[in-house]
Design a protein around this motif. Structure first.
Motif, PDB file in Angstrom:
ATOM      1  N   ASP A 185      37.323  40.884  44.423  1.00  0.00           N
ATOM      2  CA  ASP A 185      36.524  39.840  45.065  1.00  0.00           C
ATOM      3  C   ASP A 185      35.376  39.394  44.160  1.00  0.00           C
ATOM      4  O   ASP A 185      35.112  38.190  44.005  1.00  0.00           O
ATOM      5  CB  ASP A 185      35.940  40.360  46.384  1.00  0.00           C
ATOM      6  CG  ASP A 185      36.981  40.461  47.494  1.00  0.00           C
ATOM      7  OD1 ASP A 185      38.001  39.753  47.420  1.00  0.00           O
ATOM      8  OD2 ASP A 185      36.761  41.257  48.428  1.00  0.00           O
ATOM      9  N   MET A 186      34.705  40.347  43.551  1.00  0.00           N
ATOM     10  CA  MET A 186      33.542  40.028  42.725  1.00  0.00           C
ATOM     11  C   MET A 186      33.938  39.265  41.465  1.00  0.00           C
ATOM     12  O   MET A 186      33.250  38.328  41.044  1.00  0.00           O
ATOM     13  CB  MET A 186      32.804  41.320  42.365  1.00  0.00           C
ATOM     14  CG  MET A 186      32.176  42.023  43.561  1.00  0.00           C
ATOM     15  SD  MET A 186      31.447  43.635  43.119  1.00  0.00           S
ATOM     16  CE  MET A 186      30.062  43.108  42.085  1.00  0.00           C
ATOM     17  N   LEU A 187      35.042  39.657  40.837  1.00  0.00           N
ATOM     18  CA  LEU A 187      35.503  38.950  39.640  1.00  0.00           C
ATOM     19  C   LEU A 187      35.886  37.508  39.957  1.00  0.00           C
ATOM     20  O   LEU A 187      35.520  36.582  39.223  1.00  0.00           O
ATOM     21  CB  LEU A 187      36.691  39.687  39.019  1.00  0.00           C
ATOM     22  CG  LEU A 187      36.396  41.007  38.311  1.00  0.00           C
ATOM     23  CD1 LEU A 187      37.702  41.706  37.952  1.00  0.00           C
ATOM     24  CD2 LEU A 187      35.550  40.801  37.067  1.00  0.00           C
ATOM     25  N   VAL A 188      36.632  37.318  41.015  1.00  0.00           N
ATOM     26  CA  VAL A 188      37.062  35.973  41.398  1.00  0.00           C
ATOM     27  C   VAL A 188      35.844  35.101  41.688  1.00  0.00           C
ATOM     28  O   VAL A 188      35.786  33.919  41.303  1.00  0.00           O
ATOM     29  CB  VAL A 188      38.011  36.030  42.609  1.00  0.00           C
ATOM     30  CG1 VAL A 188      38.278  34.632  43.154  1.00  0.00           C
ATOM     31  CG2 VAL A 188      39.330  36.694  42.218  1.00  0.00           C
ATOM     32  N   ALA A 189      34.839  35.677  42.352  1.00  0.00           N
ATOM     33  CA  ALA A 189      33.623  34.923  42.662  1.00  0.00           C
ATOM     34  C   ALA A 189      32.893  34.488  41.396  1.00  0.00           C
ATOM     35  O   ALA A 189      32.218  33.449  41.390  1.00  0.00           O
ATOM     36  CB  ALA A 189      32.696  35.763  43.534  1.00  0.00           C
ATOM     37  N   ARG A 190      33.042  35.245  40.315  1.00  0.00           N
ATOM     38  CA  ARG A 190      32.401  34.904  39.051  1.00  0.00           C
ATOM     39  C   ARG A 190      33.293  34.052  38.148  1.00  0.00           C
ATOM     40  O   ARG A 190      32.931  33.777  37.015  1.00  0.00           O
ATOM     41  CB  ARG A 190      31.988  36.169  38.296  1.00  0.00           C
ATOM     42  CG  ARG A 190      30.901  36.986  38.975  1.00  0.00           C
ATOM     43  CD  ARG A 190      29.640  36.152  39.245  1.00  0.00           C
ATOM     44  NE  ARG A 190      29.135  35.511  38.045  1.00  0.00           N
ATOM     45  CZ  ARG A 190      28.250  36.047  37.226  1.00  0.00           C
ATOM     46  NH1 ARG A 190      27.758  37.239  37.479  1.00  0.00           N
ATOM     47  NH2 ARG A 190      27.832  35.399  36.167  1.00  0.00           N
ATOM     48  N   GLY A 191      34.468  33.656  38.622  1.00  0.00           N
ATOM     49  CA  GLY A 191      35.337  32.775  37.850  1.00  0.00           C
ATOM     50  C   GLY A 191      36.182  33.464  36.801  1.00  0.00           C
ATOM     51  O   GLY A 191      36.759  32.805  35.926  1.00  0.00           O
ATOM     52  N   VAL A 192      36.289  34.800  36.854  1.00  0.00           N
ATOM     53  CA  VAL A 192      37.111  35.534  35.903  1.00  0.00           C
ATOM     54  C   VAL A 192      38.572  35.471  36.350  1.00  0.00           C
ATOM     55  O   VAL A 192      38.877  35.592  37.538  1.00  0.00           O
ATOM     56  CB  VAL A 192      36.649  37.012  35.816  1.00  0.00           C
ATOM     57  CG1 VAL A 192      37.548  37.812  34.882  1.00  0.00           C
ATOM     58  CG2 VAL A 192      35.203  37.073  35.351  1.00  0.00           C
ATOM     59  N   GLN A 193      39.482  35.271  35.397  1.00  0.00           N
ATOM     60  CA  GLN A 193      40.907  35.247  35.695  1.00  0.00           C
ATOM     61  C   GLN A 193      41.385  36.691  35.891  1.00  0.00           C
ATOM     62  O   GLN A 193      41.187  37.539  35.023  1.00  0.00           O
ATOM     63  CB  GLN A 193      41.682  34.614  34.532  1.00  0.00           C
ATOM     64  CG  GLN A 193      41.201  33.242  34.118  1.00  0.00           C
ATOM     65  CD  GLN A 193      41.723  32.145  35.027  1.00  0.00           C
ATOM     66  OE1 GLN A 193      42.500  32.391  35.930  1.00  0.00           O
ATOM     67  NE2 GLN A 193      41.300  30.918  34.774  1.00  0.00           N
ATOM     68  N   VAL A 194      42.027  36.974  37.020  1.00  0.00           N
ATOM     69  CA  VAL A 194      42.427  38.342  37.342  1.00  0.00           C
ATOM     70  C   VAL A 194      43.936  38.424  37.514  1.00  0.00           C
ATOM     71  O   VAL A 194      44.539  37.654  38.268  1.00  0.00           O
ATOM     72  CB  VAL A 194      41.735  38.850  38.617  1.00  0.00           C
ATOM     73  CG1 VAL A 194      42.141  40.307  38.902  1.00  0.00           C
ATOM     74  CG2 VAL A 194      40.219  38.744  38.489  1.00  0.00           C
ATOM     75  N   LYS A 195      44.515  39.375  36.806  1.00  0.00           N
ATOM     76  CA  LYS A 195      45.933  39.718  36.959  1.00  0.00           C
ATOM     77  C   LYS A 195      46.016  41.112  37.576  1.00  0.00           C
ATOM     78  O   LYS A 195      45.228  41.990  37.247  1.00  0.00           O
ATOM     79  CB  LYS A 195      46.645  39.696  35.609  1.00  0.00           C
ATOM     80  CG  LYS A 195      48.093  40.182  35.648  1.00  0.00           C
ATOM     81  CD  LYS A 195      48.811  39.891  34.334  1.00  0.00           C
ATOM     82  CE  LYS A 195      48.279  40.701  33.169  1.00  0.00           C
ATOM     83  NZ  LYS A 195      48.690  42.131  33.259  1.00  0.00           N
TER      84      LYS A 195
END
Length: 470
Positions: A185-195
């Protein structure tokens, strides 16, 4: 320095990342730096003490590196492999359980090689507390291994985790899952691409993975990679020693299909080593031991300029290919068939990605182009073993020559700056035309000249037959 790194975080960035892009992995290379030996969880499918130089498996490394060594190796690989696009840290333990060496490495890489994407793989236990640091250090892509979202299933996968103190069983799994999902959740909120990576374990999480897929997609992960369990007794893992079977190819395909949208499913994963270098499925790490790296002379600025030129060329070609179906949709079927009959597949030897500048005997990769009357497209990069290793051994590698011929089997010709007598004869005997008439010419100019010559001689149909047979 921020201006060099920030544009890579745009929505187009995954096209450069071979682990995030089905198209990108055909053209771009990656490097994993093994600077993280410690792990904060234990998985039943992992044993980091095992190592074989011929083994391609997560957690396997030839040598651990200090941050200084890692940066030196990254610069050496970036100077040798100009289509390097990504540097990742994936172990052999968990990077976020080793924050000091990992962040020291990342800080220096942003200074020394600001053109390269930075990524990291983690089990997610320490992720929430490190999200801000990851963003500050220019991490644009993060892979989280999430094998379940049900603690009862997790208790069968993870015997323990180290979270403030050691936790076991269901409590350990419940804590790990909560941290993983919060970190996502935190990564997505910061705009990081997550796999998301998940290991398919028959009889344990196989029926559960579609639920994992649904949860992570709803939370904003852009890709889900379901990998088959590797459980060999010789690796010394718990699953290997207790007889847990690996999934069949049919079972893997069925679980992936059950997860729905193929656009977010990754199917080209090679389950890479934590020190992998080069293209997916063609590891070149053995060329970059620290002993070899220390002996190299490296010009970081010249290497970066070459990488940027190669990347720009490939990106333009990918953009052209992506637009091609839309343009062709306006053509009548008869026109498309007529155009298809004029295709010519040609291989190119080029180090700089711009001109025909390579000696055949020195090639480590082939650039494969599809040429028609109206367009020229780079369709693939194929790695090959080097045929010539210096004045005393050049021409002695029969296996390398055989491998090159197999790699060229669907090509009508290969364009190089120079081709020696022995490989010239071997190529001709295999029905592949060696061509050294366009040395130092721009690639597209040379390809267009060869195409026009073949068309004038009425040889295009023969070339298309060869490409289809190859």
């Amino acid at each position: 320095m921020e201006s060099n790194s920030q544009p890579l975080a745009t929505g187009k960035a995954p096209a450069l990342h071979p682990c995030y892009s089905p198209e990108g992995h055909k053209h771009f290379a990656r490097l994993h730096l093994p600077v993280a030996p410690v792990c904060n969880i234990q998985c039943h499918y992992c044993n980091r003490k095992y190592h074989c130089s011929n083994e391609s498996r997560p957690g396997v490394v030839s040598e651990l590196l200090t941050p200084e060594q890692a940066v030196r190796k990254a610069l050496a690989v970036g100077a040798t492999i100009p289509h390097l696009a990504v540097i990742g840290i994936a172990g052999p333990g968990d990077p976020l359980a080793n924050p000091e060496p990992v962040f020291a490495t990342l800080r220096e890489l942003r200074i020394q090689a600001p053109d390269l994407l930075l990524c990291l793989s983690t089990n997610g236990l320490a992720l929430p507390e490190q999200v801000e640091a990851l963003v500050e250090h220019g991490i644009n892509h993060v892979t989280i291994t999430i094998n379940c979202v049900d603690p009862d299933i997790g208790a069968q996968i993870y015997p323990w985790i180290r979270w403030k103190h050691r936790l076991r069983g269901r409590e350990a799994a419940e804590t790990l899952i909560a941290q993983q999902l919060l970190g996502l959740d935190m990564l997505v909120a910061r705009g990081v691409q997550v796999k998301i990576n998940s290991v398919l374990i028959p009889g344990i999480n196989d029926a559960h993975l579609p639920e994992v897929n649904q949860v992570v997609r709803e939370k904003g992960a852009i890709m889900h990679n379901i990998m088959p369990l590797i459980a060999r007794a010789e690796h010394g893992t718990h699953y290997g020693l207790t007889g847990q079977r690996e999934p069949t190819a049919e079972e893997l395909a069925a679980v992936r299909a059950a997860c729905g949208s193929s656009e977010t499913m990754m199917s080209h994963c090679q389950q890479c080593r934590a020190d992998a270098a080069g293209m997916l499925g063609a590891d070149r790490n053995a060329e970059f031991s620290m002993a070899k790296v220390e002996a190299m002379t490296i010009d970081p600025q010249a290497a970066m300029a070459k990488r940027e030129a190669v990347r720009a060329t490939i990106s333009r070609q990918l953009a052209t290919q992506a637009a091609k179906p839309e343009r062709r949709s306006h053509l009548a079927p008869v026109q498309r068939r007529k155009s298809d009959q004029g295709l010519l597949r040609l291989a190119v030897g080029s180090v700089n990605g711009q001109t025909i500048d390579a000696h055949f005997g020195h090639l480590r990769e082939l650039l494969i182009y599809q040429v028609s009357a109206n367009a020229i497209h780079l369709i693939e990069r194929r790695e090959i073993a080097r045929y010539c290793h210096g004045a005393t051994t050049c021409g002695d590698s029969e296996a390398a020559m055989d491998g090159a011929i197999r790699a060229l089997s669907d090509c009508a010709a290969i364009l190089c700056a120079r081709v020696g007598f022995t490989p010239w004869r071997a190529l001709e005997n295999a029905g592949i035309e060696p061509n050294s008439e366009h040395g130092e010419e721009p690639i597209e100019v040379a390809l267009r000249a060869v195409y026009e010559e073949w068309r004038a001689n009425g040889r295009l149909m023969l070339a298309q037959t060869r490409a289809a047979a190859g």
